[in-house]
Design a protein around this motif. Structure first.
Motif: not given
Length: 689
Positions: A178-205
C-alpha cells in the motif's frame, strides 16, 4: 660402453624433459580451466547484478505510477475534508484511475468525524470473483487500523510511504503493498491518509520474465521472510548460484538463482574438447619423441662440439678485449680526453685500436684487417703487438708503419692486408704527426662542424714489403676532436641494404662536438644502431675519439659515484703543479665533490650513460673551477637552500650541497651554453706576506 651409457643418459634426460613439459601443460590447462570458471562466475554475477538493477528500476517505474495517481487525487480529499461521505466517490475514482490499483482506502485519525464514531476508514475495492467495485467503511474493532504500522508510519511521513508487503484480511484478501500519502485539513494538520493497494501479483510478470539462463529463475521475498513470488514448481537439481538485490524503499529482496550446470555448460563442452586436443597432442609428442631419440643423440654430439668452439671463441674474445687500452692515468690525461669503442661482427673481430702516452706524446693507431672472424683476429693481435713493440723505441709514424708493413708482408702466406692510421701527438702543443696506410680519412670535429681530414693514404700493410710511407702533420686546437673509425661505420647497412655513408657520418659527428669523448662515441653508435635497425651487423665497428683540451687541467668523470675517487688525486696533482698552499685542498675538494655528485646523481636519466668535465685554472690570484655536462638543463643555484636553523627532523631534503659550495667558494655562477650545463666557481688565494 661409455658412449652407449651417455646415449641412454641423454635419451632419459630428453624424455624427462618431455614428461615435465606435459606435466606443466596439464597444470596450465587445469589452472586455465579454473581461471575461466572463475571468470564465468564473475561474468554471471555482473549480468545478474545488472538484471536485478534493471528489474528494480522496472518495479520502481510501475510503483511510481501508483504514487503519481495517489498524489494527484490527494488534493481532492483535502478539498472535501468536511464531507466524509464524499470520500467514497474519491476512493472509487482512485481505483478507476489505474488498472493496477485493486483498492483504495481513505482513513482518518481517531474520532475525526464524531458522527462516524472512533474509526472511519473508507475502502473501495473490486469484489472477489468479478469486476464489481464495492465501497464500505471497514474501520472498527476487528480492523483497528489506528494501531497498524502502515497508518502510523504514513501519518508520520511528510510526503508518502510504501508499506511492507502484507496479507489484507479486511480489504483485498491477498498479498498487498500500500502506498499512503498524508492528508491535511485546512489548517495544514495531518488528519488522515489516502492509500492505494497494489497486489504483489502485478509484479509477478516482471519477475517471471527474467531469464538469464534456460533454467534460472527469480523470486521475491518480503523482509520478514515471507515468499511473495515463489520459485517455479520444478526447480533444477544440483548446485546453484544465488544473487540478491534489496529493492530500495521497499522491504523486499529480489533473488536470481542460476544452476551450476547452466552457468558452466559451454565451458564444460569447450574443456572436454580442449582435453581431447591435449591428449592427442601428448600422444603425438610421445610418438615424435620416440622417433627422434636417435636424431637427438646426434644433435647432442653436434651441440657439444659447437659449444666447445663457442667456449674457445669466448676466451679468444676476452683475450682480444683485454688487448684494448682501458684509459690513461689521471696524471697523464691532463689536456687530453680519449675514448675507444669496438664492436665485433662475430665473436672476434679484425679491427684494432690502441693508444698510450710516452715521453709527453700520445701514440695511437686504428686498423682494419681484411676479412672477419678468427684469421682476422689473429693478424690483428700480431699487428697490435708489433705496434706496441715498435712504438716503444720509435715515435715517428712513417718509420713505425714501414717496419710494420715489412714484418707483416714477410709472414703473410694468405695475402691478408691491413689498413691503418697511426699517429703521435705532442700533448703540450696538440701537434700530430701521422701516417695513413690505406685507412679511411679521419674526421676533424671543431665545435659544431665536422670535416674529413684531407690526406692521401699510402699503400695497405701486408701487400708490398718494400712500400714507402710518408708522414704528415696537423695541429689539434683545444676543444677539437680527431675521430678515427673503421669502415664498419660508413658501410653499416640497414634492412634495405642502404649504407650509412659518409654524409650521415659527417652529420652525426658534427652533432657531438660539444660532448666529451665517451659521449661522442656513444651518440655515434646510437645513430648507427637507429639507422641499421634490425639488420644484422655486416662488419666490425671500431671508433677512437681523441679530444684535445689544451693546457688546462681537466678531469672527465662518468656518471658513476665511484668516479669521485679520482677527484682527490687530480686536485693534489693540480696543487703540486701550481705550487699552491695545500691547506685549501680539503675545502676545495668538498665543494667540488658536492658539485660533481649533483651532476652524477641528477644530470642524466636513470640508466643513461653520461659524463662531466672538471677544469681547474689559476687566474689572477683565484682558483677557477668549471664543471660542465650535457645532461638535463638544471640550475642548482635556483634550488631552495636548506634551513639550518631547524632540527634535522624538520629540515626538508635537499639544498645542503649548494649551501656548502656557496659557503666555501667566493663566487658561484651557472649558465646553459651550447647544450651544456656550466657551473663556474672561484676561490681567492691567500696573499703571501
Amino acid at each position: 660402453m661409455s658412449a652407449l651409457t651417455n646415449k641412454y643418459a641423454f635419451a632419459k634426460k630428453e624424455i624427462l624433459k618431455i614428461i615435465s613439459a606435459i606435466a606443466v601443460l596439464a597444470l596450465v590447462s587445469v589452472f586455465y580451466y579454473f581461471h575461466i570458471r572463475k571468470e564465468a562466475l564473475h561474468v554471471a554475477g555482473k549480468r545478474a547484478e545488472a538484471t536485478l538493477k534493471n528489474t528494480e528500476m522496472m518495479i520502481h517505474i510501475r510503483t511510481g505510477k501508483i504514487e503519481t495517481v495517489v498524489n494527484s487525487i490527494k488534493p481532492m480529499v483535502e478539498y472535501a475534508i468536511d464531507d466524509p461521505d464524499a470520500m467514497f466517490d474519491i476512493a472509487r475514482h482512485t481505483v478507476e484511475s489505474s488498472s493496477r490499483i485493486m483498492g483504495s482506502g481513505i482513513a482518518f485519525k481517531e474520532g475525526y468525524y464524531p458522527e462516524k464514531g472512533r474509526w472511519f476508514e473508507v475502502y473501495v475495492g473490486y469484489q472477489k470473483g468479478d469486476d464489481t467495485l464495492v465501497a464500505r467503511q471497514i474501520g472498527g474493532p476487528s480492523h483497528d487500523y489506528l494501531q497498524m504500522d502502515w497508518f502510523q508510519e504514513g501519518m508520520a511521513s511528510e510526503k508518502g510511504i510504501w508499506s511492507d508487503p502484507y496479507y489484507d484480511n479486511a480489504g483485498g484478501k491477498t498479498f498487498l503493498m500500500t502506498y499512503s500519502a498524508p492528508v491535511r485539513d485546512k489548517t495544514g494538520e495531518v488528519v488522515g491518509l489516502i492509500g492505494a493497494d497494489v497486489a504483489i501479483d502485478t509484479l509477478v510478470s516482471i519477475i517471471r520474465s527474467i531469464k538469464l539462463y534456460p533454467n534460472s529463475f527469480c523470486t521475491l521475498v518480503a523482509g520478514d521472510g515471507t515468499t511473495l513470488v515463489p520459485p517455479p514448481s520444478k526447480t533444477p537439481k544440483g548446485r546453484c548460484h544465488v544473487f540478491s538485490e534489496k529493492i530500495d524503499g521497499k522491504n523486499m529482496t529480489l533473488t536470481i538463482t542460476i544452476p551450476d550446470a547452466d552457468m558452466y555448460k559451454r565451458l564444460r563442452r569447450s574443456s572436454l574438447f580442449f582435453a581431447l586436443l591435449v591428449m592427442t597432442g601428448i600422444l603425438a609428442v610421445f610418438f615424435i619423441a620416440y622417433r627422434s631419440v636417435q636424431n637427438l643423440w646426434k644433435l647432442n654430439e653436434v651441440r657439444a662440439k659447437e659449444q666447445h668452439i663457442e667456449d674457445e671463441l669466448a676466451i679468444a674474445r676476452d683475450i682480444q678485449q683485454s688487448l684494448l687500452p682501458s684509459g690513461l692515468p689521471n696524471n697523464l690525461a691532463n689536456g687530453l680526453d680519449i675514448s675507444g669503442l669496438q664492436i665485433p661482427a662475430k665473436f672476434v673481430g679484425g679491427d684494432l685500436y690502441d693508444y698510450y702516452v710516452r715521453d709527453g706524446k700520445l701514440l695511437f693507431c686504428i686498423g682494419d684487417v681484411s676479412g672477419k672472424g678468427v684469421p682476422a683476429a689473429l693478424l690483428m693481435a700480431i699487428a697490435h703487438s708489433l705496434f706496441r713493440t715498435l712504438s716503444a723505441r720509435d715515435d715517428r709514424p712513417d718509420s713505425i708503419v714501414q717496419a710494420l708493413n715489412a714484418t707483416i708482408s714477410d709472414n703473410n702466406p694468405d695475402i691478408m692486408f691491413i689498413t691503418m692510421f697511426l699517429g703521435a701527438m705532442d700533448l703540450s702543443t696538440g701537434k700530430i704527426c701521422y701516417c695513413n696506410a690505406g685507412h679511411n680519412p679521419p674526421i676533424l670535429i671543431k665545435g659544431g662542424h665536422a670535416d674529413y681530414l684531407n690526406t692521401e693514404p699510402s699503400l695497405l700493410l701486408g701487400v708490398d714489403a718494400c712500400a714507402k710511407y710518408t708522414a704528415h702533420e696537423m695541429i689539434l686546437a683545444p676543444g677539437d676532436t680527431l675521430l678515427l673509425y673503421t669502415d664498419g661505420l660508413t658501410e653499416a647497412e640497414n634492412e634495405q641494404k642502404e649504407l650509412f655513408g659518409e654524409e650521415r657520418t659527417l652529420d652525426a659527428a658534427a652533432s657531438v662536438g660539444a660532448m666529451v669523448a665517451r659521449e661522442q662515441l656513444a651518440q655515434l653508435h646510437k645513430a648507427v644502431q637507429q639507422f641499421v635497425n634490425q639488420a644484422e651487423q655486416s662488419d666490425d665497428l671500431t671508433l677512437l675519439a681523441i679530444r684535445y683540451l689544451g693546457h688546462t687541467n681537466t678531469l672527465t668523470l662518468t656518471n658513476n659515484i665511484r668516479e669521485l675517487d679520482k677527484l682527490e688525486p687530480f686536485l693534489d696533482a693540480f696543487f703540486e703543479q701550481e705550487n699552491l698552499d695545500k691547506s685549501l685542498m680539503p675545502q676545495i675538494n668538498l665543494a667540488l665533490e658536492e658539485a660533481a655528485t649533483n651532476v652524477i646523481m641528477y644530470a642524466y636519466p636513470e640508466g643513461e650513460k653520461g659524463a662531466a668535465e672538471l677544469t681547474l685554472e689559476v687566474v689572477k690570484g683565484q682558483i677557477c673551477a668549471t664543471i660542465s655536462d650535457t645532461g638535463v638543463p638544471f640550475n642548482p643555484l635556483e634550488q631552495k637552500e636548506a634551513d639550518l636553523d631547524v632540527s634535522l627532523e624538520e629540515r626538508q631534503i635537499g639544498g645542503l650541497g649548494i649551501h656548502l659550495i656557496k659557503e666555501i667558494m667566493d663566487e658561484v655562477r651557472y649558465a646553459h651554453e651550447e647544450g651544456r650545463n656550466v657551473l663556474k666557481m672561484r676561490k681567492k688565494l691567500a696573499v703571501s706576506s
